[in-house]
Design a protein around this motif. Structure first.
Motif, mmCIF file in Angstrom:
data_model
loop_
_atom_site.group_PDB
_atom_site.id
_atom_site.type_symbol
_atom_site.label_atom_id
_atom_site.label_comp_id
_atom_site.label_asym_id
_atom_site.label_seq_id
_atom_site.Cartn_x
_atom_site.Cartn_y
_atom_site.Cartn_z
ATOM 1 N N ALA A 328 0.810 -1.220 0.000
ATOM 2 C CA ALA A 328 0.000 0.000 0.000
ATOM 3 C C ALA A 328 0.842 1.268 0.000
ATOM 4 O O ALA A 328 0.325 2.358 -0.251
ATOM 5 N N LEU A 329 2.146 1.132 0.274
ATOM 6 C CA LEU A 329 3.009 2.305 0.373
ATOM 7 C C LEU A 329 3.590 2.721 -0.967
ATOM 8 O O LEU A 329 4.060 3.840 -1.130
ATOM 9 N N GLY A 330 3.597 1.821 -1.946
ATOM 10 C CA GLY A 330 4.209 2.088 -3.233
ATOM 11 C C GLY A 330 5.087 0.919 -3.633
ATOM 12 O O GLY A 330 5.068 -0.143 -3.015
ATOM 13 N N THR A 331 5.876 1.100 -4.687
ATOM 14 C CA THR A 331 6.799 0.055 -5.118
ATOM 15 C C THR A 331 7.934 -0.045 -4.103
ATOM 16 O O THR A 331 8.418 0.969 -3.599
ATOM 17 N N SER A 332 8.332 -1.279 -3.798
ATOM 18 C CA SER A 332 9.393 -1.485 -2.812
ATOM 19 C C SER A 332 10.574 -2.208 -3.438
ATOM 20 O O SER A 332 10.394 -3.183 -4.168
ATOM 21 N N LEU A 333 11.765 -1.715 -3.133
ATOM 22 C CA LEU A 333 12.988 -2.473 -3.372
ATOM 23 C C LEU A 333 13.380 -3.045 -2.013
ATOM 24 O O LEU A 333 13.822 -2.320 -1.119
ATOM 25 N N VAL A 334 13.159 -4.336 -1.833
ATOM 26 C CA VAL A 334 13.355 -4.957 -0.524
ATOM 27 C C VAL A 334 14.769 -5.497 -0.428
ATOM 28 O O VAL A 334 15.145 -6.419 -1.150
#
Length: 454
Positions: A328-334
């Motif tokens: 829900a926060l946006g695209t993530s680079l984990v």
């Protein structure tokens, strides 16, 4: 007239080349990594079908990309142009659960959560529990040597793999390891394939060690004014010789994200959270009392022990919701760096500087008991400037992890995402050895080329 792909003729019940079907299998959950246009998809149902597909690909020097449930976060299952996608999700049989020997034999498509439930019904326990356990496959777990929340006490996937059936690049079938608890005859080929991300062979059967059923756990949560305080508590607690079954970390932004999905009842101004769990039976209370002392010595505002098992399960579920909450926060680079536990505080402190320098948002959660943290860079993938800033911040996190004496990946694997960083972590002789092993087992370079290292 469109001619069917040769593998469709060789494996008519398993292979498809319909463009719409191929599109659905093009990439794993690292959708920001590049993915090409595959030529054909083989949804293998047996070792023989895997062997046929690899033999054809070897003869014609066509790249093969093995896939499980495509839940990976490093792009290792992403398609290459003209490749054969070799999906093993239909090989989902639990072949055997041997209660007296405490082992299971499974095909690679078996879901982690399904295996855990099946062995629990027989009074046994399979500890490796990645956050994706309900949707990720055992084969994928083995291919990346996946971890999870219970690894602080029980170890990672590879610690439970006793033997494998592997199809080599040219289609030959090999067995490694054994069913026995001990065995040192020859090289440890089983460990060689664990974590190899489909670059050395395709795993079609796995023999796993199990443990007796775990006792009902006792759970505690500690609230800290800042994330570094929580990290110092980890080092202090474990440094005294305690071994909880779970020791997990969430920073303030992660807590807020999870709280948007489920009411945790956590203090609104919390800066860092540790969730500890002990399955040590009668000794669990003492283990968590020691956790409370360590937390309070490291400036914890409050420590709460969950007397109700349902309350403890809610805390664990909250930790498992970290991934969905970030969507829900946006695209993530984990990220997935792992550092010595004594340097965790330096890692989380360093994240603030990286976020400020690159103008991005970074959250952090992770398996604190292992030193394995998952900083996530949040960005808008439709804005080229944010994408560039996110990639620079992601690289800076890996650089920080290495400078702190750690590694670029604790459990997600290298894949495409971190391929260029492997040479930074390995010395020249180690990188040479990797390449020699690859050339020996895959002389034509067809198995997941361009993954793990260039």
């Amino acid at each position: 007239m469109v001619t069917a792909h040769p593998l469709v003729r060789l494996l008519p019940e398993a292979a498809v080349d319909d463009p719409d079907v191929l599109a659905a299998y093009r990439h794993d959950r690292a959708s920001f990594c590049p993915s090409g246009e595959p030529a054909v998809l083989v949804r293998a149902r047996s070792t023989e079908e895997v062997s046929v597909a690899l033999r054809w690909a070897y003869e014609h020097e066509v790249p093969v990309v093995p896939q499980g449930a495509r839940t990976g976060l490093s792009g290792a299952a992403n398609a290459l142009d003209g490749c054969v996608l070799l999906c093993l999700e239909k090989m989902d049989e639990i072949v055997e659960i041997d209660v007296p020997e405490q082992l299971a034999v499974v095909r690679p498509g078996v879901l982690n959560g399904r295996l855990a439930a099946a062995v629990a019904e027989r009074g046994l326990y399979y500890p490796p529990d990645p956050g994706s356990m309900e949707i990720s496959t055992i084969g994928g777990n083995v291919a990346t040597n996946a971890g999870g929340m219970c690894c602080v006490k029980y170890g990672v996937t590879g610690d439970f793999v006793r033997g494998l059936q592997v199809v080599l690049a040219d289609g030959r079938v090999m067995r490694t390891g054994r069913r026995t608890a001990k065995g040192v005859a020859g090289y440890d080929l089983t460990s060689l394939f664990v974590g190899s991300e489909g670059t050395l062979g395709v795993i079609t059967e796995i023999t796993l060690a199990l443990r007796p059923a775990a006792r009902r756990p006792l759970t505690a949560v500690a609230f800290f004014p800042g994330p570094a305080d929580a990290c110092r508590a980890v080092a202090a607690y474990l440094g005294d010789g305690h071994r909880p079954s779970v020791l997990e970390f969430m920073d303030a932004e992660t807590v807020r994200a999870v709280s948007a999905l489920v009411d945790l009842g956590f203090p609104p101004d919390v800066g860092g959270v540790l969730i500890a769990q002990s399955d040590a039976g009668a000794a669990a209370a003492d283990e968590l009392a020691a956790f409370e002392r360590a937390a309070l010595d490291c400036k914890a505002d409050e420590v709460v022990v969950a007397d109700d098992p349902a309350e403890g399960e809610l805390l664990m579920q909250a930790r498992r919701l970290v991934g969905p909450a970030h969507e829900a926060l946006g695209t993530s680079l984990v990220d997935d760096v792992c550092v010595p536990r004594g340097r965790l505080a330096e890692l989380v402190d360093g994240l603030d500087g990286i976020a400020a320098e690159h103008g991005v948002r970074i959250t952090c959660a992770g398996h604190a008991g292992d030193g394995n943290m998952h900083p996530s860079v949040i960005f808008d993938d439709t804005d080229p400037r944010q994408v560039a800033a996110a990639q620079a911040a992601f690289a800076a996190v890996m650089d920080l992890g290495l400078r702190l004496g750690g590694t670029i990946t604790g459990e997600h694997g290298v894949g495409v995402l971190k391929r260029d960083w492997l040479a930074r972590e390995l010395d020249d002789a180690a990188l040479w050895t990797h390449r020699q092993l690859k050339a020996s087992l895959d002389p034509r370079g067809i198995l997941n080329p361009g993954r793990v290292f260039a």
